[in-house]
Design an enzyme around this catalytic site. Sequence first.
Site, PDB file in Angstrom:
ATOM      1  N   HIS A   7      -8.065  20.422 -19.561  1.00 61.48           N
ATOM      2  CA  HIS A   7      -9.288  20.010 -18.857  1.00 61.48           C
ATOM      3  C   HIS A   7     -10.086  19.118 -19.777  1.00 61.48           C
ATOM      4  CE1 HIS A   7     -12.953  20.253 -16.455  1.00 61.48           C
ATOM      5  NE2 HIS A   7     -12.145  20.613 -15.474  1.00 61.48           N
ATOM      6  N   GLU A  58      -6.660  24.733 -11.056  1.00 59.66           N
ATOM      7  CA  GLU A  58      -5.585  24.381 -10.119  1.00 59.66           C
ATOM      8  C   GLU A  58      -4.410  25.350 -10.173  1.00 59.66           C
ATOM      9  OE1 GLU A  58      -6.737  22.634  -8.096  1.00 59.66           O
ATOM     10  OE2 GLU A  58      -7.009  20.522  -8.577  1.00 59.66           O
TER      11      GLU A  58
HETATM   12  N1  ACO Z   1       0.235  19.535 -20.571  1.00 57.83           N
HETATM   13  C1  ACO Z   1       0.657  19.031 -21.741  1.00 57.83           C
HETATM   14  N2  ACO Z   1      -0.104  18.276 -22.555  1.00 57.83           N
HETATM   15  C2  ACO Z   1      -1.350  18.011 -22.157  1.00 57.83           C
HETATM   16  C3  ACO Z   1      -1.878  18.520 -20.954  1.00 57.83           C
HETATM   17  C4  ACO Z   1      -1.028  19.315 -20.156  1.00 57.83           C
HETATM   18  N3  ACO Z   1      -1.440  19.819 -18.999  1.00 57.83           N
HETATM   19  N4  ACO Z   1      -3.146  18.089 -20.819  1.00 57.83           N
HETATM   20  C5  ACO Z   1      -3.415  17.354 -21.901  1.00 57.83           C
HETATM   21  N5  ACO Z   1      -2.335  17.301 -22.714  1.00 57.83           N
HETATM   22  C6  ACO Z   1      -2.226  16.621 -24.001  1.00 57.83           C
HETATM   23  C7  ACO Z   1      -2.095  15.124 -23.801  1.00 57.83           C
HETATM   24  O1  ACO Z   1      -0.758  14.732 -23.670  1.00 57.83           O
HETATM   25  C8  ACO Z   1      -2.736  14.613 -25.050  1.00 57.83           C
HETATM   26  O2  ACO Z   1      -1.805  14.731 -26.121  1.00 57.83           O
HETATM   27  P1  ACO Z   1      -1.623  13.545 -27.192  1.00 57.83           P
HETATM   28  O3  ACO Z   1      -2.969  13.421 -27.857  1.00 57.83           O
HETATM   29  O4  ACO Z   1      -0.531  14.054 -28.057  1.00 57.83           O
HETATM   30  O5  ACO Z   1      -1.279  12.335 -26.387  1.00 57.83           O
HETATM   31  C9  ACO Z   1      -3.855  15.603 -25.332  1.00 57.83           C
HETATM   32  O6  ACO Z   1      -3.466  16.809 -24.700  1.00 57.83           O
HETATM   33  C10 ACO Z   1      -5.204  15.163 -24.804  1.00 57.83           C
HETATM   34  O7  ACO Z   1      -5.049  14.781 -23.465  1.00 57.83           O
HETATM   35  P2  ACO Z   1      -6.061  13.854 -22.715  1.00 57.83           P
HETATM   36  O8  ACO Z   1      -5.296  12.979 -21.770  1.00 57.83           O
HETATM   37  O9  ACO Z   1      -7.010  13.208 -23.655  1.00 57.83           O
HETATM   38  O10 ACO Z   1      -6.891  14.887 -21.888  1.00 57.83           O
HETATM   39  P3  ACO Z   1      -7.878  14.503 -20.739  1.00 57.83           P
HETATM   40  O11 ACO Z   1      -9.169  15.165 -21.039  1.00 57.83           O
HETATM   41  O12 ACO Z   1      -7.938  13.040 -20.493  1.00 57.83           O
HETATM   42  O13 ACO Z   1      -7.138  15.147 -19.493  1.00 57.83           O
HETATM   43  C11 ACO Z   1      -6.474  16.466 -17.713  1.00 57.83           C
HETATM   44  C12 ACO Z   1      -7.559  16.249 -18.778  1.00 57.83           C
HETATM   45  C13 ACO Z   1      -6.310  15.188 -16.903  1.00 57.83           C
HETATM   46  C14 ACO Z   1      -6.907  17.575 -16.763  1.00 57.83           C
HETATM   47  C15 ACO Z   1      -5.153  16.841 -18.431  1.00 57.83           C
HETATM   48  O14 ACO Z   1      -5.315  18.016 -19.171  1.00 57.83           O
HETATM   49  C16 ACO Z   1      -3.972  16.948 -17.478  1.00 57.83           C
HETATM   50  O15 ACO Z   1      -3.344  15.943 -17.181  1.00 57.83           O
HETATM   51  N6  ACO Z   1      -3.650  18.185 -16.990  1.00 57.83           N
HETATM   52  C17 ACO Z   1      -2.572  18.369 -16.049  1.00 57.83           C
HETATM   53  C18 ACO Z   1      -3.018  18.022 -14.646  1.00 57.83           C
HETATM   54  C19 ACO Z   1      -3.982  19.037 -14.059  1.00 57.83           C
HETATM   55  O16 ACO Z   1      -3.841  20.252 -14.240  1.00 57.83           O
HETATM   56  N7  ACO Z   1      -4.978  18.501 -13.322  1.00 57.83           N
HETATM   57  C20 ACO Z   1      -6.029  19.336 -12.699  1.00 57.83           C
HETATM   58  C21 ACO Z   1      -7.284  19.268 -13.504  1.00 57.83           C
HETATM   59  S1  ACO Z   1      -8.518  20.365 -12.880  1.00 57.83           S
HETATM   60  C22 ACO Z   1      -9.344  19.476 -11.708  1.00 57.83           C
HETATM   61  O17 ACO Z   1      -9.533  18.311 -11.783  1.00 57.83           O
HETATM   62  C23 ACO Z   1      -9.882  20.163 -10.501  1.00 57.83           C
END
Ligand code: ACO
Length: 365
Positions: free
Chosen positions: A256, A311
Amino acid sequence: MTIHRVAGHRGTGGLDGVVAAETALSHVDGENGILIIAGEAVADLAKTSSFEGVTARLWAAASETPITEAEVRAQLGKARERAFARLPQILAAAEGLSLVDGFRAGIAALQAEPGLSPKAAIMGAMPVIVGALARQAKGEAPVKPDATLSHAMDSLRMLHGRAIAPREAAALDAYFVTVSDHGMNASTFAARVVASTQADLFSAVTAAYCALTGPLHGGAPEPVLEMLNAIGSRERIKPWIDAALARGDRLMGFGHRIYRVRDPRADVLKTAIEKLAANHADLPFAADVEAYAREALKRKNPERALDTNVEFFTAILLDALAIPRAAFTPIFATARAAGWTAHAREQQLHGRLLRPQSHYVGPMP
Ligand code: ACO
């Protein structure tokens, strides 16, 4: 199985940490895992308030005009009936599209209704549209709304075409309350940007829904179920998750932008699932997947705390209510519309045109 990879980003870090608005609607404390909606912690709100009650609180906080739960209930009931009368026009706009896209076309086709506030007209239409589209996909006729029922119970009734048990309605109502608003998330921000131009509420909510449909926001529950299905059994949890993370895939339902600890909504929904089906077969398996995923994410990204988000349990709850997967995002929108309409109104009343700047990195003439 859909693979979710995110391309490298540039510059602004996704507006991380930028305060884009002042709001009296909700507050997310990501360090401590606290969510306050209209002055109440989400766990307390889910125990004490109906969706209509939360909507009343959000609308009142946005416009500083009191409105009761009963008034909201009456307005939403009337709005569902109005939307049903307009269904031929709405379904024509959605013709040939998938459910998620058809819902977008359907809400974009809405317009002001005499004697109804735009926020009620939009919110009332949503479950009518998703119910009709989901049934149409199965070759079934739409079900007429019943204005005397709660929004949650009637939403399920219009989807399933049968009487709904109180415990089913209570589970969906708890979900609606839990996801009704959530600070400056991407879809709410989209609603506020559009409302800041003084465009109408129909445009602001349509924009918000478009933002919600992406898998990084509200489109994640369907992939969560795909992930649970693909893992399939307890023995496969570890190898499947390890392989997915080694490939650079994102685990849906985890991570998140704001929360650095477990999303407080996850437990509220877990409790709602337990109340709905005391021995829900998928719950212990999902809990094992969750536990290993948290551990593996901690190992992979020790500096970036990644924990369960809303989610993950949304997927299990909506599945337990036999809601078709394709309807998950429109059902999320049906709940989040309480927040969108309130934020759009708050922005129109108290905000200024949202117009940030960009930093040019292209060639000069
Ligand atoms: N699984 C694996 N790795 C992850 C995940 C995940 N679910 N989420 C983040 N990371 C990693 C990224 O790959 C990144 O790694 P890196 O630095 O080695 O490249 C690091 O964690 C930081 O990620 P960001 O993209 O900066 O995180 P951001 O804050 O932009 O993303 C998000 C948040 C979009 C929710 C992300 O965690 C994600 O894609 N989760 C999966 C999709 C999901 O569950 N969406 C629902 C969100 S809840 C809602 O909106 C109601």
